[in-house]
Design a protein around this motif. Structure first.
Motif, PDB file in Angstrom:
ATOM      1  N   GLY A   1     -18.180  28.317  58.492  1.00 48.06           N
ATOM      2  CA  GLY A   1     -17.536  27.360  57.600  1.00 48.06           C
ATOM      3  C   GLY A   1     -18.410  27.043  56.397  1.00 48.06           C
TER       4      GLY A   1
ATOM      5  N   THR B   1      -9.678  30.506  54.670  1.00 42.96           N
ATOM      6  CA  THR B   1      -9.867  29.792  55.941  1.00 42.96           C
ATOM      7  C   THR B   1     -10.032  30.747  57.116  1.00 42.96           C
TER       8      THR B   1
ATOM      9  N   ILE C   1     -10.742  24.371  58.651  1.00 43.35           N
ATOM     10  CA  ILE C   1      -9.523  24.711  57.905  1.00 43.35           C
ATOM     11  C   ILE C   1      -9.044  23.492  57.131  1.00 43.35           C
TER      12      ILE C   1
ATOM     13  N   MET D   1     -11.374  22.783  54.201  1.00 40.36           N
ATOM     14  CA  MET D   1     -11.188  23.750  53.119  1.00 40.36           C
ATOM     15  C   MET D   1      -9.878  23.471  52.377  1.00 40.36           C
ATOM     16  N   ARG D   2      -8.852  23.122  53.146  1.00 38.53           N
ATOM     17  CA  ARG D   2      -7.539  22.851  52.546  1.00 38.53           C
ATOM     18  C   ARG D   2      -7.629  21.657  51.596  1.00 38.53           C
TER      19      ARG D   2
ATOM     20  N   GLU E   1      -0.314  27.186  56.761  1.00 41.41           N
ATOM     21  CA  GLU E   1      -1.391  26.889  55.802  1.00 41.41           C
ATOM     22  C   GLU E   1      -0.839  26.834  54.370  1.00 41.41           C
TER      23      GLU E   1
END
Lengths: 304, 250
Positions: free
Chosen positions: A136, A160, A168, A171-172, A195
């Motif tokens: 990550g 991701t 995730i 990051m989103r 996503e």
């Protein structure tokens, strides 16, 4: 609204197989463009061609309104940040040293290093060797590299991939904040419908190298609105009755698909059909899920 | 270009590449010490010639190993971190290739210079006959560098094109051995083998008297046609390798 990326008939052939075929990508300025498709559909190849990392077999690419060729490629890419497939990094160097390399080569101010490290929340880990970073953190470093020059266009290919749910989510949130904070246009590819659904404002769906859908995500959602499916003893007469009363219908197997309506109106239709000796044998509420639509468009399962 | 070369320097931080060069120089120095240890005062009169004859022979194996390791260490970091796909969106691919070559050349230059330093140091320490042959040592440095850079260019091309660094390392070692054994073949044949050019461009010849078992070294004319051919080799390897690197898709 002008398009930041425009491709026309973009194709890539490997051997005798088209990995990308006649793709007309339109990425509007300020959008978060979700580039969706199953693994191996041609997402990365398309994005690599936009970045000039792969040579198109046919077609044209325009970035910021300028047609890209081998001569002006790097000039055009000055305003583009990218993260393709997996982050690029030198594992034996620290996060800050990694960014120093890309900052120097980009010719952007040194201050940007600390700024982007803050944006991706790696400022406390900048003196740690990247080989010791988690996946990550490496992805966030990759995003930091892409952000170094505060580009107008950010191309993120499966950002991701391999991240845990928390990663995730993080990051989103980061990606979502970019257009508002920095006025960036973001292209983000993924094989995960959920996503893209949570992230994108516009979506392009690619299947076996061909762009099968491209429009706003809202429009895609419209396809998934609830409908009523009715079955009568005489669908043919029912069709003309519905048409006469201004009710749109669509025949599907033994059913007639009609829009969702008020109970009172449905009761009225049922009553009139009965008066005309047409037995109403089924009324079903149906909803096409986004997954169903994706499945129809790509012919594959939602998340592969 | 200056930035790209500077960044090559940063990329090598902690990679201990100079250590590889230093170890190989250490091996060469130990060998030189051993080779000269059984020489008497008469032999030492020809000490400079002896070194200028022996060093190129040993270089057939030493320098290709250094070139293979240096090129591999410099390129491996790019493959491991998949950095080419990012770098090539920032700087032209040919600049990446050139910067890496220039930075790698510094190590090759360092190794060649180190050898000259070893020769001078040992020569002065052991009181070789005559003054220091600066011209011949300069020639040695020049030709050693010319051959080494050509071999390094070859190694860099292979190291950049193959992610698996076993390929260039194996080629480097095999090339070194072929170069060493090619000394037993006629010079015409040697000129077709890149790794044997340390011998082709030697400034010293050797006579060995079978009856007296005495060795006599002598100055020979430089094989300029061999040098030109080497230059052609360099141009082809560098030019074709660079085109292959630029054209390949990442």
């Amino acid at each position: 609204m002008s398009n930041v990326i425009e491709t026309a008939g973009l194709s890539k052939e490997y051997g005798n197989v088209y990995r990308v075929k006649d793709v007309d990508l339109l990425v509007p300025e300020g959008a978060i463009y979700g580039f969706l498709g199953p693994n191996g559909a041609g997402k990365s190849t398309t994005l690599k061609m936009v970045l000039g990392l792969a040579k198109p077999t046919a077609g044209e690419i325009s970035v910021f309104g300028k047609r890209v060729n081998s001569k002006n490629r790097l000039e055009n890419l000055k305003n583009v940040g990218s993260l393709i497939e997996s982050p690029s990094y030198y594992g034996h160097l620290t996060g800050a040293e990694n960014l120093q390399i890309f900052q120097t080569l980009r010719g952007v101010p040194k201050n940007n290093i600390d700024e982007v490290l803050k944006i991706v929340r790696l400022d406390n880990q900048k003196h740690k060797k990247v080989s010791q970073y988690s996946l990550g953190m490496k992805q966030r470093l990759g995003l930091a590299s892409a952000l170094l020059g505060y580009p107008k266009l950010l191309i993120l290919d499966e950002p991701t991939n391999g991240l845990d749910p928390a990663g995730i989510q993080e990051m989103r949130e980061l990606i979502q904040s970019l257009p508002q904070k920095f006025g960036m246009t973001v292209v983000v590819s993924s094989h995960l419908l959920s996503e893209i659904d949570q992230l994108a404002t516009r979506v392009g769906i690619i299947r076996e190298g061909e762009l099968v859908y491209q429009d706003s995500l809202m429009k895609l959602h419209q396809y998934s609105q609830q409908h009523l499916a009715v079955r009568t003893m005489n669908n043919e007469v029912t069709k003309s009755f519905l048409s006469q009363n201004g009710v749109a219908w669509e025949a599907q197997d033994d059913y007639l698909i009609i829009p969702q309506m008020k109970d009172s109106m449905m009761a009225e239709i049922s009553k009139v059909l009965g008066q005309n000796n047409i037995g109403l044998v089924r009324i079903e509420e149906r909803k096409k899920s986004l997954e169903d639509i994706f499945l129809e468009l790509t012919g594959t399962a939602v998340s592969l | 270009m200056r930035e790209a070369i500077g960044m090559e320097a940063l990329k090598t931080k902690g990679r201990k590449i100079w250590l590889v060069v230093a170890v190989m120089m250490g091996v060469q120095m130990l060998w030189a010490g051993w080779a000269i240890s059984n020489k008497d005062a008469n032999d030492l009169v020809q000490g400079w010639l002896f070194f200028l004859y022996q060093f190129p022979m040993l270089n057939c194996i030493i320098m290709p190993v250094i070139a293979a390791v240096v090129a591999s260490r410099l390129c491996e970091v790019e493959h491991k971190g998949q950095t080419f796909k990012l770098l090539e969106t920032i700087v032209p691919a040919n600049r990446i290739f050139d910067a890496k070559f220039i930075w790698g050349s510094i190590y090759m230059f360092g190794a060649a210079l180190g050898q000259v330093a070893i020769m001078i140091g040992m020569g002065l320490m052991l009181h070789f006959g005559g003054p220091v042959p600066w011209g011949a040592l300069g020639g040695y440095l020049f030709f050693t560098l010319a051959v080494s850079l050509t071999i390094y260019a070859f190694q860099q091309v292979v190291s950049m094109l193959f992610a698996n660094q076993m390929v260039p390392m194996t080629l480097g070692l095999v090339g070194g051995f072929i170069g060493l054994f090619s000394m037993f073949f006629p010079q015409g044949f040697q000129k077709f083998i890149l790794w044997s050019y340390y011998g082709v461009l030697m400034q010293i010849g050797m006579n060995w008297d079978q009856n007296t078992r005495a060795i006599d070294f002598y100055w020979t004319a430089i094989d300029w046609s061999g040098f030109v051919l080497l230059f052609v080799f360099f141009g082809l390897i560098y030019g074709i390798g660079r085109i292959l690197f630029v054209r390949r898709e990442v």
